[in-house]
Design a protein around this motif. Structure first.
Motif, mmCIF file in Angstrom:
data_model
loop_
_atom_site.group_PDB
_atom_site.id
_atom_site.type_symbol
_atom_site.label_atom_id
_atom_site.label_comp_id
_atom_site.label_asym_id
_atom_site.label_seq_id
_atom_site.Cartn_x
_atom_site.Cartn_y
_atom_site.Cartn_z
ATOM 1 N N GLN A 105 16.397 74.559 145.209
ATOM 2 C CA GLN A 105 17.619 73.765 145.425
ATOM 3 C C GLN A 105 18.460 73.715 144.162
ATOM 4 O O GLN A 105 19.683 73.887 144.196
ATOM 5 C CB GLN A 105 17.200 72.355 145.853
ATOM 6 C CG GLN A 105 18.317 71.524 146.423
ATOM 7 C CD GLN A 105 18.875 72.142 147.676
ATOM 8 O OE1 GLN A 105 18.123 72.628 148.508
ATOM 9 N NE2 GLN A 105 20.176 72.156 147.807
ATOM 10 N N VAL A 112 12.274 72.127 144.911
ATOM 11 C CA VAL A 112 13.245 71.590 143.953
ATOM 12 C C VAL A 112 13.862 72.711 143.123
ATOM 13 O O VAL A 112 15.076 72.746 142.914
ATOM 14 C CB VAL A 112 12.568 70.541 143.049
ATOM 15 C CG1 VAL A 112 13.480 70.170 141.904
ATOM 16 C CG2 VAL A 112 12.225 69.321 143.851
ATOM 17 N N ILE A 165 0.534 70.718 147.932
ATOM 18 C CA ILE A 165 1.731 69.928 148.260
ATOM 19 C C ILE A 165 2.606 69.746 147.018
ATOM 20 O O ILE A 165 3.846 69.833 147.085
ATOM 21 C CB ILE A 165 1.324 68.581 148.900
ATOM 22 C CG1 ILE A 165 2.555 67.931 149.509
ATOM 23 C CG2 ILE A 165 0.682 67.636 147.921
ATOM 24 C CD1 ILE A 165 2.217 66.808 150.430
ATOM 25 N N ALA A 166 1.964 69.577 145.851
ATOM 26 C CA ALA A 166 2.745 69.421 144.626
ATOM 27 C C ALA A 166 3.516 70.701 144.317
ATOM 28 O O ALA A 166 4.682 70.657 143.908
ATOM 29 C CB ALA A 166 1.828 69.070 143.456
ATOM 30 N N LEU A 225 -4.846 63.867 135.607
ATOM 31 C CA LEU A 225 -5.082 62.757 136.525
ATOM 32 C C LEU A 225 -6.223 63.037 137.497
ATOM 33 O O LEU A 225 -6.586 62.179 138.300
ATOM 34 C CB LEU A 225 -3.810 62.451 137.322
ATOM 35 C CG LEU A 225 -2.636 61.906 136.504
ATOM 36 C CD1 LEU A 225 -1.399 61.778 137.370
ATOM 37 C CD2 LEU A 225 -2.982 60.552 135.899
ATOM 38 N N LEU A 275 6.473 71.100 146.658
ATOM 39 C CA LEU A 275 7.549 70.205 146.206
ATOM 40 C C LEU A 275 8.302 70.831 145.037
ATOM 41 O O LEU A 275 9.535 70.895 145.020
ATOM 42 C CB LEU A 275 6.926 68.872 145.803
ATOM 43 C CG LEU A 275 7.880 67.763 145.382
ATOM 44 C CD1 LEU A 275 8.678 67.311 146.586
ATOM 45 C CD2 LEU A 275 7.115 66.598 144.794
ATOM 46 N N THR A 276 7.542 71.323 144.052
ATOM 47 C CA THR A 276 8.160 71.925 142.868
ATOM 48 C C THR A 276 9.035 73.109 143.245
ATOM 49 O O THR A 276 10.180 73.231 142.787
ATOM 50 C CB THR A 276 7.062 72.413 141.902
ATOM 51 O OG1 THR A 276 6.048 71.441 141.838
ATOM 52 C CG2 THR A 276 7.631 72.668 140.537
ATOM 53 N N ILE A 320 -6.283 65.084 140.063
ATOM 54 C CA ILE A 320 -5.890 65.179 141.481
ATOM 55 C C ILE A 320 -5.541 66.625 141.824
ATOM 56 O O ILE A 320 -4.513 66.908 142.434
ATOM 57 C CB ILE A 320 -4.703 64.244 141.813
ATOM 58 C CG1 ILE A 320 -3.615 64.346 140.742
ATOM 59 C CG2 ILE A 320 -5.172 62.816 141.947
ATOM 60 C CD1 ILE A 320 -2.353 63.613 141.096
ATOM 61 N N ILE A 323 0.156 67.226 134.798
ATOM 62 C CA ILE A 323 0.116 66.093 135.725
ATOM 63 C C ILE A 323 -1.160 66.108 136.565
ATOM 64 O O ILE A 323 -1.913 65.140 136.585
ATOM 65 C CB ILE A 323 1.359 66.086 136.642
ATOM 66 C CG1 ILE A 323 2.615 65.894 135.784
ATOM 67 C CG2 ILE A 323 1.260 64.959 137.657
ATOM 68 C CD1 ILE A 323 3.895 65.960 136.541
ATOM 69 N N TYR A 326 -6.737 68.385 143.993
ATOM 70 C CA TYR A 326 -6.731 68.653 145.441
ATOM 71 C C TYR A 326 -5.342 68.515 146.056
ATOM 72 O O TYR A 326 -5.121 68.884 147.185
ATOM 73 C CB TYR A 326 -7.730 67.731 146.172
ATOM 74 C CG TYR A 326 -7.506 66.259 145.920
ATOM 75 C CD1 TYR A 326 -6.654 65.530 146.736
ATOM 76 C CD2 TYR A 326 -8.137 65.604 144.871
ATOM 77 C CE1 TYR A 326 -6.447 64.185 146.519
ATOM 78 C CE2 TYR A 326 -7.933 64.267 144.635
ATOM 79 C CZ TYR A 326 -7.084 63.553 145.467
ATOM 80 O OH TYR A 326 -6.867 62.231 145.233
ATOM 81 N N LEU A 327 -4.374 67.966 145.299
ATOM 82 C CA LEU A 327 -3.005 67.857 145.815
ATOM 83 C C LEU A 327 -2.139 69.036 145.373
ATOM 84 O O LEU A 327 -0.919 68.984 145.478
ATOM 85 C CB LEU A 327 -2.361 66.561 145.336
ATOM 86 C CG LEU A 327 -2.900 65.292 145.971
ATOM 87 C CD1 LEU A 327 -2.235 64.085 145.366
ATOM 88 C CD2 LEU A 327 -2.652 65.317 147.459
ATOM 89 N N VAL A 369 3.441 71.517 135.979
ATOM 90 C CA VAL A 369 3.027 70.402 136.835
ATOM 91 C C VAL A 369 1.516 70.347 136.920
ATOM 92 O O VAL A 369 0.890 69.276 136.811
ATOM 93 C CB VAL A 369 3.656 70.549 138.233
ATOM 94 C CG1 VAL A 369 2.974 69.607 139.217
ATOM 95 C CG2 VAL A 369 5.133 70.242 138.174
#
Lengths: 193, 187
Positions: A86, A83, A75-76, A67, A79-80, A69, A63, A71-72, A59
């Motif tokens: 789960q 997932v 949170i990314a 791009l 999220l990973t 980004i 990604i 600084y995200l 990621v």
């Protein structure tokens, strides 16, 4: 090859995530009452940590960085990891009901295990490549499982030992953890200079 | 700014799709037959059938590992209901697993009870109330009459009493005997 072996030894013993970096302490204290549950938690964490380390590397590299980004990242990564956990739970539930009974309650707990996020973020910090990330994650998880199993084994013995009243319960567990941490700090002598 | 929102949104969407797909792909089906069998069993959790409770026994029947005539508290009526559900032939209760008795409840002789808590540990439905070195008593409404508490009692103060029929829990007796249908040639 030598580098990968070094990463493995480093994450398992020298820079052990629990006892040297002090990450993932909640499951370390929480599920170490019995050796059986500790092994279950260790297995589940090993699986998830290796997978999420690789996924968050992908990621990040394909990604976030293209791009611009970065600084995200946090949170990314969260999220990973959520997932991956789960997904693992579903696959285990389907393929191996026995393993699901052993790991079932621990799997969702791993989402909030700070060692998992820590490994993902440290991968970025240390500029690890794909294979290095996988080995780093696996090593961290093996180190976590090793320490968890050792600690659980000690706690099982402490449970039947004659501990002074004031020290019973979490107090003696924390003292034990501190002593183990001291012992693991000794491994830093493996590295010269 | 827009890139960030889009990227995270798409990432989250992809992950959502992956999870949604795997939820269908890796769906675990429960065993509906075992649930239906479990609904017929009397839920005494008594164990003469050789299993730890009604649920494990119903799963074993569903898997074909156990026969339908191993439940003494269910009696003939229970076996008939199971035979109807599963489309098998009725067979009498297997005597190895015990005999069908009238429904009973455990009564603790509270004068004799020493408060050892052994019966509390034995009770599969938590129907015994008490604490160490204090008198115990049975919550009669919860008691299934499984007799598992009688054996561990060191002072033999637990007795099984038949439940007296009264207006609150009387019901029509189940038709245990069925009329046999004879072939027409014999009449």
């Amino acid at each position: 090859m030598q580098e990968l072996a070094l990463i493995l030894v480093s994450t398992i013993l020298v820079n052990n995530f629990v006892l040297v970096k002090f990450l993932g302490l909640c499951p370390f204290m929480g599920v170490s009452r019995k050796l059986e549950t500790a092994t279950g938690m260790g297995l589940a964490t090993t699986f998830v940590l290796t997978l999420s380390s690789v996924c968050s590397y992908l990621v990040d590299t394909y990604i976030l960085i293209p791009l611009g980004i970065e600084y995200l990242r946090t949170i990314a990564f969260i999220l990973t990891i959520a997932v991956v956990v789960q997904f693992t739970e579903m696959v285990v539930h389907k393929t191996s009901p026995v393993l699901y009974q052993v790991l079932g309650i621990f799997l969702p707990l791993i989402t909030t295990n700070c060692a998992v996020l820590g490994v993902a973020l440290l991968n970025v910090q240390e500029k690890n490549g794909f294979l290095q990330s996988a080995v780093y994650g696996f090593g961290a998880a093996v180190g976590f499982s090793l320490v968890l199993a050792l600690f659980a084994a000690i706690r099982e013995r402490v449970a039947v030992a004659d501990v002074p009243v004031a020290f019973r319960g979490p107090a003696i567990a924390l003292v034990t953890a501190g002593l183990m941490s001291l012992a693991f700090m000794g491994f830093s002598g493996l590295i010269k200079g | 700014m827009l890139t960030a929102i889009l990227a995270l949104g798409i990432l989250a969407g992809l992950f959502g799709l992956l999870l949604g797909y795997s939820a269908i792909r890796f769906r675990v089906e429960g065993d509906p037959i075992a649930d239906q069998i479990n609904a017929i069993l009397p839920q005494t959790q008594c164990g003469p059938c050789g299993f730890a409770g009604c649920r494990p026994y119903s799963e074993a029947i569903a898997a074909g590992e156990a026969d339908i005539n191993q439940c003494p508290p269910g009696g003939e009526a229970g076996i008939r209901a199971l035979a109807d559900l599963l489309g098998r032939d009725f067979k009498p209760l297997n005597a190895e697993h015990g005999e069908h008795k009238e429904k009973t409840v455990a009564i603790i002789d509270e004068q004799v009870c020493i408060g050892c808590t052994l019966c509390i540990q034995a009770c599969p439905v938590d129907a015994i109330l008490g604490a160490a070195k204090h008198m115990h008593t049975v919550i009669e409404k919860e008691c299934t009459g499984c007799e598992l508490c009688v054996e561990p009692c060191p002072v033999d103060c637990i007795h099984m009493q038949p439940v007296a029929h009264d207006i609150t829990h009387w019901k029509w007796p189940s038709p245990d005997e069925r009329l046999e249908i004879m072939p027409a040639t014999q009449i």
